[in-house]
Motif scaffolding. Structure first.
Motif, mmCIF file in Angstrom:
data_model
loop_
_atom_site.group_PDB
_atom_site.id
_atom_site.type_symbol
_atom_site.label_atom_id
_atom_site.label_comp_id
_atom_site.label_asym_id
_atom_site.label_seq_id
_atom_site.Cartn_x
_atom_site.Cartn_y
_atom_site.Cartn_z
ATOM 1 N N ILE A 227 -5.723 9.908 3.572
ATOM 2 C CA ILE A 227 -5.603 8.525 3.129
ATOM 3 C C ILE A 227 -6.123 8.404 1.690
ATOM 4 N N GLY A 228 -5.324 7.774 0.843
ATOM 5 C CA GLY A 228 -5.671 7.631 -0.569
ATOM 6 C C GLY A 228 -4.903 8.551 -1.479
ATOM 7 N N TRP A 234 -2.511 0.112 1.729
ATOM 8 C CA TRP A 234 -3.372 0.065 2.911
ATOM 9 C C TRP A 234 -3.985 -1.311 3.134
ATOM 10 N N HIS A 235 -4.251 -2.039 2.057
ATOM 11 C CA HIS A 235 -4.772 -3.393 2.247
ATOM 12 C C HIS A 235 -3.750 -4.247 3.005
ATOM 13 N N TRP A 266 -12.813 6.799 2.681
ATOM 14 C CA TRP A 266 -11.960 6.067 1.735
ATOM 15 C C TRP A 266 -11.695 4.658 2.257
ATOM 16 N N LEU A 267 -11.376 4.545 3.538
ATOM 17 C CA LEU A 267 -11.087 3.242 4.125
ATOM 18 C C LEU A 267 -12.356 2.409 4.290
ATOM 19 N N ARG A 268 -13.476 3.077 4.605
ATOM 20 C CA ARG A 268 -14.741 2.357 4.735
ATOM 21 C C ARG A 268 -15.172 1.771 3.378
ATOM 22 N N ARG A 270 -13.428 0.666 1.110
ATOM 23 C CA ARG A 270 -12.596 -0.494 0.775
ATOM 24 C C ARG A 270 -12.706 -1.597 1.834
ATOM 25 N N ASN A 271 -13.676 -1.413 2.746
ATOM 26 C CA ASN A 271 -13.965 -2.418 3.766
ATOM 27 C C ASN A 271 -12.754 -2.693 4.658
ATOM 28 N N LEU A 272 -11.984 -1.624 4.945
ATOM 29 C CA LEU A 272 -10.788 -1.756 5.767
ATOM 30 C C LEU A 272 -10.985 -1.230 7.189
ATOM 31 N N ALA A 273 -11.730 -0.153 7.336
ATOM 32 C CA ALA A 273 -11.932 0.457 8.652
ATOM 33 C C ALA A 273 -13.126 1.389 8.531
ATOM 34 N N ARG A 274 -13.593 1.872 9.667
ATOM 35 C CA ARG A 274 -14.745 2.782 9.651
ATOM 36 C C ARG A 274 -14.528 3.964 10.598
#
Length: 274
Positions: A227-228, A234-235, A266-268, A270-274
């Motif tokens: 991812i990235g 992704w947002h 990467w997702l964490r 950006r405050n998208l998932a953990r």
């Protein structure tokens, strides 16, 4: 922070040996991919499955497998092929029952050609033929899945129409059939065949969506990148996922498993998932 969606992973049992703590410590969703390899269901798969059960001692997350798919078409009009596919699906469900898995990924019967040609026939005749052939192939497996508490999730492969798998799933009117989305496949369809973007696939699936393969890509090929590394928005994807109440399993399906933990970070970040 802990309201963020929790990510899982698609890995083999051998890879689980190294990622056990990541999966088990937070009961992340897990999809085992040992049993879709050609020949796996004809060999003695129980030692591998037994090792998985040992590694997952104390695990209370949602467990699934990737079902058989190589060379298998769930809407073949050929009755002999239908029998082969039915048998393979039942074998996959046998693995699920042994493991206590509650989900099995299967592949969509639809291809880009269908999008451009199903309306060549009068009325909805061609569309109905696909549904009829799928029922002929899958009805027995759906009944068995209902008995053992497994949901088969139908993943987009070459689908250009984001609605068509949901319509197929709804035609079964069964808790044993639901929708899956592969983000890289949807992004390929968008970039190379003119399909809608990934977040549209999510919205059109709605609460029929119970599983998603997360991988990054460039819209040209089925990359399965970390991812990235690609250019999926992704947002937008996670905004669409946030509108659902079906709580789909969010499964990182990456070619390089070393990218799983960096993808989570990467997702964490950006405050998208953990």
């Amino acid at each position: 922070m802990y309201d963020l969606p929790l990510l899982g992973a698609a890995i083999t049992v051998t890879e689980l040996e190294h990622l056990r703590d990541f999966i088990v410590d937070e009961n992340r969703d897990l999809e085992l991919q040992d049993f879709c390899v050609p020949g796996a269901l004809d060999d003695d798969w129980k030692p591998v499955a037994t090792r998985a059960k040992e590694l997952l001692s104390g695990y209370n997350g949602r467990l699934g497998i990737h079902g058989p798919f190589w060379g298998l078409h769930i809407a073949s009009p050929d009755k002999e092929i239908q029998k082969v596919v039915t048998r393979r699906m039942l074998q996959g469900l046998e693995v699920c029952e042994f493991l206590g898995a509650t989900q099995m990924v299967i592949h969509s019967p639809y291809i880009t050609w269908d999008y451009h040609n199903l309306d060549n026939a009068p009325g909805r005749q061609a569309y109905q033929s696909v549904l009829d052939h799928t029922h002929a192939t899958m009805d027995e497996a759906v009944r068995r899945a209902e008995e053992i508490g497994v949901t088969m999730v139908v993943e987009n492969i070459m689908d250009k129409d984001p609605d068509i798998r949901r319509i197929l799933v709804e035609d079964f009117n069964s808790s044993a059939m639901a929708v899956s989305i592969d983000t890289g496949h949807a992004h390929y369809a968008c970039g190379s065949t003119g399909a809608p973007p990934v977040d549209y696939f999510v919205r059109r699936a709605g609460n029929s969506l119970q599983h998603i393969h997360l991988q990054d890509a460039d819209g040209y090929a089925d990359r399965h990148w970390t991812i990235g590394e690609g250019n999926i928005s992704w947002h937008a994807v996670f905004r669409a996922l946030g509108e659902l109440t079906s709580k789909p399993r969010l499964i990182l399906e990456l070619r390089d498993k070393a990218g799983i933990l960096p993808s989570v970070e990467w997702l964490r970040a950006r405050n998208l998932a953990r």
